[in-house]
Design an enzyme around this catalytic site. Structure first.
Site, mmCIF file in Angstrom:
data_model
loop_
_atom_site.group_PDB
_atom_site.id
_atom_site.type_symbol
_atom_site.label_atom_id
_atom_site.label_comp_id
_atom_site.label_asym_id
_atom_site.label_seq_id
_atom_site.Cartn_x
_atom_site.Cartn_y
_atom_site.Cartn_z
ATOM 1 N N SER A 190 -1.546 9.711 1.719
ATOM 2 C CA SER A 190 -2.691 8.829 1.508
ATOM 3 C C SER A 190 -3.960 9.651 1.343
ATOM 4 O O SER A 190 -4.073 10.768 1.880
ATOM 5 C CB SER A 190 -2.825 7.910 2.723
ATOM 6 N N TYR A 201 -3.842 7.131 11.646
ATOM 7 C CA TYR A 201 -3.086 6.979 10.391
ATOM 8 C C TYR A 201 -3.307 8.210 9.511
ATOM 9 O O TYR A 201 -2.350 8.821 9.023
ATOM 10 C CB TYR A 201 -3.555 5.709 9.675
HETATM 11 N N1 LIG Z 1 -1.205 0.068 0.104
HETATM 12 C C1 LIG Z 1 -2.132 1.031 0.029
HETATM 13 O O1 LIG Z 1 -3.314 0.815 -0.318
HETATM 14 C C2 LIG Z 1 -1.750 2.431 0.375
HETATM 15 C C3 LIG Z 1 -2.710 3.445 0.220
HETATM 16 C C4 LIG Z 1 -2.341 4.754 0.510
HETATM 17 C C5 LIG Z 1 -1.053 5.028 0.957
HETATM 18 N N2 LIG Z 1 -0.169 4.013 1.122
HETATM 19 C C6 LIG Z 1 1.155 4.338 1.608
HETATM 20 O O2 LIG Z 1 2.132 3.757 0.747
HETATM 21 C C7 LIG Z 1 3.300 3.433 1.501
HETATM 22 C C8 LIG Z 1 3.698 1.981 1.274
HETATM 23 O O3 LIG Z 1 2.603 1.156 1.633
HETATM 24 P P1 LIG Z 1 2.635 -0.418 1.374
HETATM 25 O O4 LIG Z 1 1.224 -0.858 1.288
HETATM 26 O O5 LIG Z 1 3.563 -0.740 0.267
HETATM 27 O O6 LIG Z 1 3.254 -0.934 2.772
HETATM 28 P P2 LIG Z 1 3.945 -2.340 3.124
HETATM 29 O O7 LIG Z 1 3.667 -2.570 4.575
HETATM 30 O O8 LIG Z 1 3.567 -3.391 2.125
HETATM 31 O O9 LIG Z 1 5.490 -2.036 2.924
HETATM 32 C C9 LIG Z 1 6.122 -1.090 3.736
HETATM 33 C C10 LIG Z 1 7.575 -1.478 3.918
HETATM 34 O O10 LIG Z 1 8.108 -0.523 4.854
HETATM 35 C C11 LIG Z 1 8.974 -1.193 5.737
HETATM 36 N N3 LIG Z 1 9.061 -0.466 7.008
HETATM 37 C C12 LIG Z 1 8.162 -0.464 8.020
HETATM 38 N N4 LIG Z 1 8.617 0.278 9.045
HETATM 39 C C13 LIG Z 1 9.834 0.756 8.651
HETATM 40 C C14 LIG Z 1 10.809 1.561 9.290
HETATM 41 N N5 LIG Z 1 10.616 2.019 10.551
HETATM 42 N N6 LIG Z 1 11.954 1.861 8.619
HETATM 43 C C15 LIG Z 1 12.151 1.389 7.353
HETATM 44 N N7 LIG Z 1 11.266 0.603 6.715
HETATM 45 C C16 LIG Z 1 10.118 0.290 7.355
HETATM 46 C C17 LIG Z 1 8.336 -2.567 5.931
HETATM 47 O O11 LIG Z 1 9.323 -3.527 6.357
HETATM 48 C C18 LIG Z 1 7.791 -2.863 4.525
HETATM 49 O O12 LIG Z 1 8.689 -3.619 3.744
HETATM 50 C C19 LIG Z 1 2.976 3.759 2.946
HETATM 51 O O13 LIG Z 1 3.444 5.061 3.267
HETATM 52 C C20 LIG Z 1 1.465 3.750 2.965
HETATM 53 O O14 LIG Z 1 0.941 4.534 4.023
HETATM 54 C C21 LIG Z 1 -0.481 2.723 0.833
#
Ligand SMILES: NC(=O)c1ccc[n+]([C@@H]2O[C@H](COP(=O)([O-])OP(=O)(O)OC[C@H]3O[C@@H](n4cnc5c(N)ncnc54)[C@H](O)[C@@H]3O)[C@@H](O)[C@H]2O)c1
Length: 247
Positions: free
Chosen positions: A146, A160
């Site tokens: 991130s 985070y």
């Molecule tokens: N959305 C953003 O703006 C953003 C920005 C920067 C980085 N990220 C990174 O992108 C990645 C995905 O983010 P997102 O927004 O799609 O998240 P999200 O919460 O929408 O989806 C994450 C998924 O991971 C699953 N999950 C959670 N804990 C788990 C575990 N212990 N084992 C297996 N699965 C698990 C959840 O059930 C969910 O379906 C993350 O690593 C996040 O830090 C997201």
């Protein structure tokens, strides 16, 4: 270019959001995709989307923070599709939610869920995957980090950001260890995506040079490149995918 036919990918946390977009992109590139999520129903939904688009996928639900469960999950993926060539460490938002609390007001129990998921989750999956990749002489490990790992932000996400920065540290060191074996290890520093924009989406987008939030397809395109044969000479890197925002 970027033909992944014959490759087996495993994407963690791919039942929704960014991970689902990555799984769809890899399947669109020709890979068979093991779709992981903590929630089986979410993983099955993404498998259905991939199948509807003509791709090949299987659901492998497990908790990435549990090393034994990860070992069993990779065995299941190998049984259903084949040994994993491409690992995408995407799971990263704790299932218990993502409250934004100033560091001085947090408790150690709060820190642990980020460490368990963003560090141990990435360590576990990488540890289980990498030995077999080295033995087979080809592998790709891609971790979704991130922008919060690269810069200080005034939105109370210190733990985070620290956990996401730790994953970049492993990426850089492991890349050097396994490069001679034909395995590359990279990270993506992701900017704000449309699934978290919410009611502030327009305001956040206005501050991004490209003037929009990111999509799963944006993340999927970058992952597809890093997963390709063509990216063989790219390793130990952190690729910002952020609409042009600067650290
Ligand atoms: N959305 C953003 O703006 C953003 C920005 C920067 C980085 N990220 C990174 O992108 C990645 C995905 O983010 P997102 O927004 O799609 O998240 P999200 O919460 O929408 O989806 C994450 C998924 O991971 C699953 N999950 C959670 N804990 C788990 C575990 N212990 N084992 C297996 N699965 C698990 C959840 O059930 C969910 O379906 C993350 O690593 C996040 O830090 C997201």
């Amino acid at each position: 270019m970027f033909d992944l036919t014959g490759r087996i990918a495993l994407v963690t946390g791919a039942g929704q959001g960014v991970g689902a977009g990555i799984a769809l992109a890899l399947a669109g590139g020709g890979a068979a995709v093991a779709v992981n999520d903590l929630h089986q129903a979410r993983a099955v939904t993404t498998v259905g989307s991939i199948a509807a688009a003509g791709g090949r996928a299987a659901a492998v639900p497990f908790d990435v923070s549990d090393h034994d469960a990860v070992t069993a999950g990779f065995e299941e993926a190998a049984r259903l599709l084949g040994p994993v060539d491409i690992l995408v460490n995407n799971a990263g938002i704790p299932a218990a939610g993502f409250p934004q609390i100033p560091f001085k007001d947090t408790e150690p129990a709060f820190w642990r869920r980020f460490v368990d998921l963003n560090l141990y989750g990435m360590f576990n999956c990488t540890h289980v995957a990498v030995g077999s990749m080295c033995e087979r002489g080809w592998g790709r490990i891609i971790t979704i980090s991130s922008e919060a790992a690269r810069m200080g932000l005034d939105i109370n996400v210190a733990i985070y950001g620290a956990s996401k920065a730790g994953a970049i540290g492993l990426t850089r060191h492991l890349a050097v260890e396994v490069a001679p074996a034909g395995v590359t290890v990279n990270a993506i520093s992701l900017g704000t995506m449309e699934n978290v924009g919410g009611r502030w989406g327009d305001r956040i987008a206005a501050g991004i040079p490209r003037r929009r939030l990111g999509t799963g397809a944006d993340a999927g395109a970058a992952v597809t490149f890093l997963a390709s044969d063509e990216a063989d000479w790219v390793t130990g890197q952190v690729l910002p995918v952020n609409g042009g925002s600067r650290a």
